[in-house]
Design a protein around this motif. Structure first.
Motif, PDB file in Angstrom:
ATOM      1  N   GLU A   1     -47.309  13.466   3.238  1.00 11.20           N
ATOM      2  CA  GLU A   1     -46.441  13.747   4.378  1.00 11.20           C
ATOM      3  C   GLU A   1     -46.040  15.224   4.380  1.00 11.20           C
ATOM      4  N   ARG A   2     -45.793  15.768   3.199  1.00  8.88           N
ATOM      5  CA  ARG A   2     -45.362  17.162   3.082  1.00  8.88           C
ATOM      6  C   ARG A   2     -46.387  18.120   3.662  1.00  8.88           C
ATOM      7  N   TYR A   3     -47.667  17.872   3.401  1.00 12.17           N
ATOM      8  CA  TYR A   3     -48.721  18.768   3.865  1.00 12.17           C
ATOM      9  C   TYR A   3     -49.443  18.236   5.105  1.00 12.17           C
ATOM     10  N   GLY A   4     -48.967  17.142   5.654  1.00 13.54           N
ATOM     11  CA  GLY A   4     -49.556  16.603   6.880  1.00 13.54           C
ATOM     12  C   GLY A   4     -50.979  16.112   6.707  1.00 13.54           C
ATOM     13  N   LEU A   5     -51.272  15.508   5.554  1.00 13.91           N
ATOM     14  CA  LEU A   5     -52.629  15.017   5.284  1.00 13.91           C
ATOM     15  C   LEU A   5     -52.647  13.497   5.363  1.00 13.91           C
ATOM     16  N   HIS A   6     -53.577  12.960   6.119  1.00 17.93           N
ATOM     17  CA  HIS A   6     -53.633  11.519   6.335  1.00 17.93           C
ATOM     18  C   HIS A   6     -55.031  10.999   6.016  1.00 17.93           C
ATOM     19  N   TRP A   7     -55.157  10.270   4.933  1.00 13.76           N
ATOM     20  CA  TRP A   7     -56.386   9.578   4.559  1.00 13.76           C
ATOM     21  C   TRP A   7     -57.573  10.534   4.511  1.00 13.76           C
ATOM     22  N   LEU A   8     -57.354  11.647   3.836  1.00 10.84           N
ATOM     23  CA  LEU A   8     -58.419  12.604   3.602  1.00 10.84           C
ATOM     24  C   LEU A   8     -59.243  12.143   2.396  1.00 10.84           C
ATOM     25  N   LYS A   9     -60.552  12.123   2.519  1.00 12.05           N
ATOM     26  CA  LYS A   9     -61.421  11.677   1.428  1.00 12.05           C
ATOM     27  C   LYS A   9     -61.291  12.626   0.245  1.00 12.05           C
ATOM     28  N   GLY A  10     -60.918  12.079  -0.916  1.00  8.72           N
ATOM     29  CA  GLY A  10     -60.754  12.894  -2.110  1.00  8.72           C
ATOM     30  C   GLY A  10     -62.017  12.924  -2.958  1.00  8.72           C
TER      31      GLY A  10
ATOM     32  N   ILE B   1     -52.326   9.955  15.097  1.00 12.43           N
ATOM     33  CA  ILE B   1     -53.430  10.588  14.366  1.00 12.43           C
ATOM     34  C   ILE B   1     -53.511  10.023  12.955  1.00 12.43           C
ATOM     35  N   SER B   2     -52.349   9.838  12.324  1.00 16.51           N
ATOM     36  CA  SER B   2     -52.319   9.258  10.977  1.00 16.51           C
ATOM     37  C   SER B   2     -52.931   7.861  10.969  1.00 16.51           C
ATOM     38  N   GLU B   3     -52.603   7.049  11.978  1.00 13.86           N
ATOM     39  CA  GLU B   3     -53.154   5.698  12.071  1.00 13.86           C
ATOM     40  C   GLU B   3     -54.669   5.739  12.275  1.00 13.86           C
ATOM     41  N   LEU B   4     -55.134   6.679  13.089  1.00 18.03           N
ATOM     42  CA  LEU B   4     -56.574   6.795  13.325  1.00 18.03           C
ATOM     43  C   LEU B   4     -57.317   7.257  12.072  1.00 18.03           C
ATOM     44  N   GLU B   5     -56.711   8.181  11.326  1.00 16.93           N
ATOM     45  CA  GLU B   5     -57.333   8.644  10.081  1.00 16.93           C
ATOM     46  C   GLU B   5     -57.431   7.492   9.078  1.00 16.93           C
ATOM     47  N   ARG B   6     -56.401   6.665   9.044  1.00 11.99           N
ATOM     48  CA  ARG B   6     -56.419   5.511   8.144  1.00 11.99           C
ATOM     49  C   ARG B   6     -57.515   4.530   8.547  1.00 11.99           C
ATOM     50  N   ALA B   7     -57.648   4.301   9.863  1.00 10.38           N
ATOM     51  CA  ALA B   7     -58.695   3.402  10.351  1.00 10.38           C
ATOM     52  C   ALA B   7     -60.084   3.981  10.056  1.00 10.38           C
ATOM     53  N   LYS B   8     -60.219   5.304  10.206  1.00  7.58           N
ATOM     54  CA  LYS B   8     -61.500   5.951   9.910  1.00  7.58           C
ATOM     55  C   LYS B   8     -61.911   5.740   8.453  1.00  7.58           C
ATOM     56  N   ALA B   9     -60.918   5.815   7.560  1.00  2.00           N
ATOM     57  CA  ALA B   9     -61.216   5.613   6.138  1.00  2.00           C
ATOM     58  C   ALA B   9     -61.802   4.229   5.903  1.00  2.00           C
ATOM     59  N   GLY B  10     -61.243   3.223   6.599  1.00  2.00           N
ATOM     60  CA  GLY B  10     -61.775   1.866   6.467  1.00  2.00           C
ATOM     61  C   GLY B  10     -63.176   1.743   7.039  1.00  2.00           C
ATOM     62  N   PHE B  11     -63.416   2.357   8.215  1.00  2.00           N
ATOM     63  CA  PHE B  11     -64.744   2.302   8.830  1.00  2.00           C
ATOM     64  C   PHE B  11     -65.771   3.024   7.960  1.00  2.00           C
TER      65      PHE B  11
END
Length: 519
Positions: free
Chosen positions: A252-261, A421-431
């Motif tokens: 949340e601090r850096y505005g990163l949502h479900w970024l592939k590590g 956008i956060s919700e979409l990034e999370r969904a993308k991770a699942g897809f």
């Protein structure tokens, strides 16, 4: 002669030394406190000062000096000796304070206590010009501190954006220097396996509640505990809500949502989502210390008279305590009447034992599994294509939302767009996980087939181990709902899970001894 020496000793100036480093690492690596103290002692010796004490600090120079333990101790030392004039010696002006306001406040604090300050690398002068230069030097130190802080924050954010975790490693991981990556999270046995089992157990229903997960973690001596030696339910929740275990970076601090590590995941996104769904559906249940690991059927078996789940207890007899199940529904014919734990669980075990199929029926099951697996492989490619389409669609939606954010100044609207956008990034991770891992392989089929047949051929063997978690797993996999139990007639006709229900079609000729528990 003795009186003359005494007068010289009495007149000798008393001094204290203040040394500070910004971190414990600086101290342990030998670059800080000892070297500062040595230089300050040499300075005091050259001035003929008598060093009364040394006050070290291992803390950043920014902020309130009253939050530094060493400085607080130094000021308290001066307060305890108001009739003695001390010189406070320190190595460099930056060790004094790296904040202009607190620099001036600290100068005043020493002045009111009658202490003077001397620095090895800076000469204090009580003149307007000297005060001006001192203020400029203090401001320069504050500027450097803030610039360094900004630079560190920017580097940390950039590393997070590149897919690397920068904070303390979560339980189950540890840092290791890897060529081309620097410090990278890697699985930390045996804690990684414990974390995986906790997630998968809660996702599949093996653990009924988050309290059960906490009990499971507590059962492993290797798992970190609080200062009381306990793994709390809150700690279990903290583990179950960490996306880092899926191999993704969220901040949340850096505005990163479900970024592939770059680190290896311990669980799948699908497992994580199942856990969150179960957490949302479940009500908060505090940990019950009086139940522990004693009653495998608690929550699974209901009273046949009123349909309420049977409770459990350990009433005290004349010489020891006894384990009982009982109905506590007022008005029920069985209200308050106890059923020995061993009797009830023994009868359920007998029921499970009757579900063991014969070898011809196992051959049929093997053929059914093989056909189902072939059908799954045929559908895999279509699901992968669908997942890729959904990823592309999510990317388009994210791009559209980013354009809208640029075009608006309304804070509430921007917040709503960022949440979407956060919700979409999370969904993308699942897809993305579906697209990468959905295609099954033959080796995996053989492994699953072996495990499935081992269970179906003899669920009784797992039950017979007596392990409460295995017994609960057997119940969940064998029955599709709760079991009804009559205190007089015993177990009632159960609702079997799909595999055993399918086998039940052949029970008249294939199932050993037929089904048990008829009404």
């Amino acid at each position: 002669m003795q009186d003359h020496s005494l007068r010289i000793q009495t007149a000798q100036q008393r001094a204290v030394i203040y040394a500070r480093v910004s971190s414990i690492a600086q101290e342990t690596e030998g670059h800080g406190l000892k070297s500062q103290e040595t230089r300050c002692r040499e300075y005091a010796l050259s001035k003929g000062y008598d060093v009364a004490a040394v006050f070290p600090d291992t803390i950043s120079g920014g902020g309130d000096f009253m939050k530094r333990p060493g400085m607080v101790a130094l000021l308290s030392f001066l307060d305890a000796q108001p009739d003695t004039s001390f010189v406070v010696i320190f190595d460099d002006l930056k060790r004094f304070a790296r904040d202009t306001r607190f620099h001036l406040d600290l100068r005043e604090a020493f002045r009111t206590r009658g202490a003077t300050i001397e620095c090895l690398n800076f000469k204090f002068e009580d003149t307007p010009e000297g005060e001006f230069i001192e203020t400029i030097m203090a401001a320069q130190g504050a500027l450097e501190r803030k610039q360094n802080g900004r630079q560190v924050a920017q580097k940390m954010k950039a590393r997070m954006q590149n897919g690397y975790w920068i904070h303390n490693p979560p339980v189950g991981y540890r840092y290791q220097t890897v060529r081309g990556h620097g410090k990278l999270l890697i699985p930390n046995p045996p804690l990684d396996e414990i974390i995986m089992e906790a997630f998968e157990g809660f996702a599949c229903g093996r653990f009924h509640s988050q309290a059960d997960v906490a009990r499971f973690l507590q059962s492993h001596p290797e798992f970190p505990r609080n200062k009381h030696g306990v793994v709390t339910q809150k700690r279990a929740v903290d583990v179950l809500t960490q996306p880092i275990y899926t191999g993704h970076i969220c901040s949340e601090r850096y505005g990163l949502h479900w970024l592939k590590g770059h680190h290896q995941p311990l669980i799948s996104v699908d497992t994580f989502e199942k856990v969150q769904q179960r957490r949302a559906e479940a009500t908060y249940a505090p940990k019950r210390k009086n139940i522990g690991e004693d009653f495998a059927l608690r929550g699974f078996v209901c009273c046949d008279g009123c349909g309420a789940p049977l409770r459990s207890s350990w009433p005290k007899g004349k010489y020891k305590r006894y384990a009982y199940y009982l109905c506590q529904t007022k008005g029920c014919d069985s209200y308050g009447k106890s059923i020995p734990r061993d009797k009830l669980e023994g009868e359920v075990g007998d029921l499970i034992k009757t579900l063991e199929p014969t070898k011809p029926l196992l051959a049929l099951v093997t053929k059914m599994f093989s056909d189902a697996w072939d059908a799954r492989i045929a559908q895999a490619q279509d699901k992968i294509k669908a997942a890729k389409r959904q990823i592309a669609d999510a990317d388009k939606q994210i791009e559209s939302l980013l354009d809208r954010i640029v075009g608006t100044t309304n804070a509430r609207v921007i917040s709503a767009y960022e949440k979407k956008i956060s919700e979409l990034e999370r969904a993308k991770a699942g897809f993305a996980e579906i697209a990468a891992n959905h295609r099954p392989n033959q080796g995996r089929f053989e492994e699953l087939l072996e495990l499935s047949l081992r269970f179906i051929s003899s669920p009784w063997k797992l039950w017979e181990t007596g392990d409460i978690n295995l017994r609960r797993t057997v119940i969940k996999l064998t029955f599709s709902g709760r079991l009804n139990y009559c205190r007089i007639k015993g177990t009632r006709t159960p609702n079997l899970s799909l595999p055993f229900k399918a086998l039940g079609v052949f029970s008249g000729i294939e199932m050993k001894d037929g089904a048990a528990g008829e009404n």
